[in-house]
Design an enzyme around this catalytic site. Structure first.
Site, PDB file in Angstrom:
ATOM      1  N   GLU A  36      -7.578 -19.403 -23.477  1.00 13.96           N
ATOM      2  CA  GLU A  36      -8.873 -19.984 -23.090  1.00 13.96           C
ATOM      3  C   GLU A  36      -8.622 -21.216 -22.232  1.00 13.96           C
ATOM      4  OE1 GLU A  36     -11.769 -18.432 -26.706  1.00 13.96           O
ATOM      5  OE2 GLU A  36     -11.319 -20.558 -26.580  1.00 13.96           O
ATOM      6  N   ARG A  91     -19.666  -7.932  -3.809  1.00 15.20           N
ATOM      7  CA  ARG A  91     -19.707  -6.518  -3.393  1.00 15.20           C
ATOM      8  C   ARG A  91     -20.482  -5.667  -4.396  1.00 15.20           C
ATOM      9  NH1 ARG A  91     -13.652  -5.024  -1.738  1.00 15.20           N
ATOM     10  NH2 ARG A  91     -13.190  -6.289  -3.560  1.00 15.20           N
ATOM     11  N   GLN A  92     -20.754  -6.232  -5.565  1.00 20.04           N
ATOM     12  CA  GLN A  92     -21.564  -5.499  -6.558  1.00 20.04           C
ATOM     13  C   GLN A  92     -22.999  -6.019  -6.473  1.00 20.04           C
ATOM     14  OE1 GLN A  92     -19.731  -4.849 -10.410  1.00 20.04           O
ATOM     15  NE2 GLN A  92     -17.807  -5.640  -9.618  1.00 20.04           N
ATOM     16  N   HIS A 124     -20.363 -11.504   1.165  1.00 18.27           N
ATOM     17  CA  HIS A 124     -20.223 -10.098   1.556  1.00 18.27           C
ATOM     18  C   HIS A 124     -21.548  -9.478   2.002  1.00 18.27           C
ATOM     19  CE1 HIS A 124     -18.671  -6.102   1.792  1.00 18.27           C
ATOM     20  NE2 HIS A 124     -19.620  -5.683   0.990  1.00 18.27           N
ATOM     21  N   ASP A 162     -15.645  -1.527  10.877  1.00 23.85           N
ATOM     22  CA  ASP A 162     -16.801  -0.627  10.833  1.00 23.85           C
ATOM     23  C   ASP A 162     -17.947  -1.256  11.619  1.00 23.85           C
ATOM     24  OD1 ASP A 162     -18.257  -2.394   9.059  1.00 23.85           O
ATOM     25  OD2 ASP A 162     -16.921  -1.672   7.475  1.00 23.85           O
ATOM     26  N   LYS A 185     -15.559   3.756  10.153  1.00 23.66           N
ATOM     27  CA  LYS A 185     -14.921   3.884   8.838  1.00 23.66           C
ATOM     28  C   LYS A 185     -15.858   4.558   7.849  1.00 23.66           C
ATOM     29  CE  LYS A 185     -14.559   0.436   5.301  1.00 23.66           C
ATOM     30  NZ  LYS A 185     -14.168  -0.908   4.882  1.00 23.66           N
ATOM     31  N   ARG A 187     -15.857   5.169   3.613  1.00 24.56           N
ATOM     32  CA  ARG A 187     -15.136   4.906   2.362  1.00 24.56           C
ATOM     33  C   ARG A 187     -15.197   6.127   1.468  1.00 24.56           C
ATOM     34  NH1 ARG A 187     -12.426   1.392  -0.186  1.00 24.56           N
ATOM     35  NH2 ARG A 187     -12.672  -0.288   1.310  1.00 24.56           N
TER      36      ARG A 187
END
Ligand code: R5P
Length: 285
Positions: A36, A91-92, A124, A162, A185, A187
């Site tokens: 921790e 990215r999520q 992102h 891309d 591109k 994925r």
């Protein structure tokens, strides 16, 4: 103004402190035997404007950020500006199945609960910024600094891997003073991408592939294959955030002549500092 630098962003925090002519707070970060995190900010921040700088990736650094914000808040500062140079989980940014979180939103909610202002770099997805809905939040661009660096390396063409990031490549190319183009591109999964061959006039020239993130290096490796096939004289891989998952570094070194990133994630490829751009953004509010 006082700058509290977390362990993931010590060098950048130091540069920011200089640029802002601020005071660097002394920060201790250690680990307990069970791993921790322990933090201590050894400074008197009562009534002060405080800038907390810590990249939010990987998870251990997110916990450290939370602890730093809590420690600083307890000292009754006049304001807390949180600088997260690389916002992990960005990215999520979508939910695909019931029961999933939108992870980027989860992070935004936690950070803004302890901050009065927020800055990040080359996030992102622009939509992520809308989840900072209770405090001013700004996404700072690293493209000018990247462009200046690539100009110094004699780059003659800037490519985006891309079409979605072509605008970014154009911004970088404008500073370099050269053309920008994009590859095509697709994925296939987390580690594999397919590049559709594209006719590019690259024989004998120095090309830079510019992306926001390099993670597995799969995108850059595929792009480089195509550029080598087209006779490029040399290939520079350049990103804002050098995540470098797994064996990305050897993979990139095989595929390209040079690999560079900014200092949003501090690592040996951090050739470009975003400190000046972030300092300007903080000064301009
Ligand atoms: C994707 O949308 C991003 O802009 C990057 O292209 C991607 O994250 C790169 O990932 P990898 O290095 O794993 O191909």
């Amino acid at each position: 103004m006082h700058v509290v630098g977390g362990s993931a962003s010590r060098t950048l925090a130091g540069e920011l402190t200089k640029s802002l002519e601020a005071v660097a707070s002394s920060v201790e970060v250690t680990r307990f035997p069970d791993d921790e995190c322990y933090v201590r900010v050894d400074d008197n921040l009562d009534g002060e404007e405080v800038v907390v700088v810590q990249t939010a990736w990987p998870d251990t650094n997110i916990i450290e950020l939370m602890l730093l914000l809590d420690a600083v808040r307890e000292m009754n500062p006049s304001s807390i500006t949180t600088v997260v140079p690389y916002l992990g989980y960005a990215r999520q940014d979508k939910k695909f199945k019931d029961g999933e979180p939108v992870s980027a939103r989860a992070l935004a909610r936690i950070i803004q609960s302890q901050s009065d202002k927020f800055f990040t770099v080359d996030v992102h997805a622009a939509s992520v910024m809308s989840w900072f809905d209770r405090i001013p939040a700004k996404n700072v661009s690293a493209h000018s600094e990247i462009g200046r660096f690539l100009k110094g390396r004699g780059v003659e063409l800037v490519l985006s891997p891309d079409e979605g990031r072509w605008e970014n490549a154009k911004e970088v190319a404008d500073v370099v003073g050269c053309q920008a183009d994009f590859l095509v591109k697709e994925r296939l999964d987390g580690e594999t991408v397919r590049m559709t061959p594209k006719s590019l006039d690259i024989a004998g020239i120095k090309v830079a592939i510019v992306d926001d993130i390099i993670s597995t290096g799969g995108t850059i490796a595929k792009a480089s294959e195509q550029l080598r096939g087209g006779g490029a004289a040399s290939i520079i891989a350049m990103c804002t955030h050098g995540v470098y998952a797994g064996n990305a570094i050897p993979r990139l070194k095989d595929a390209c002549d040079e690999v560079h990133s900014t200092d949003t994630i501090e690592n040996p490829t951090s050739s470009v500092s975003v400190a000046q751009e972030v300092a300007n953004a903080i000064r301009n509010g």
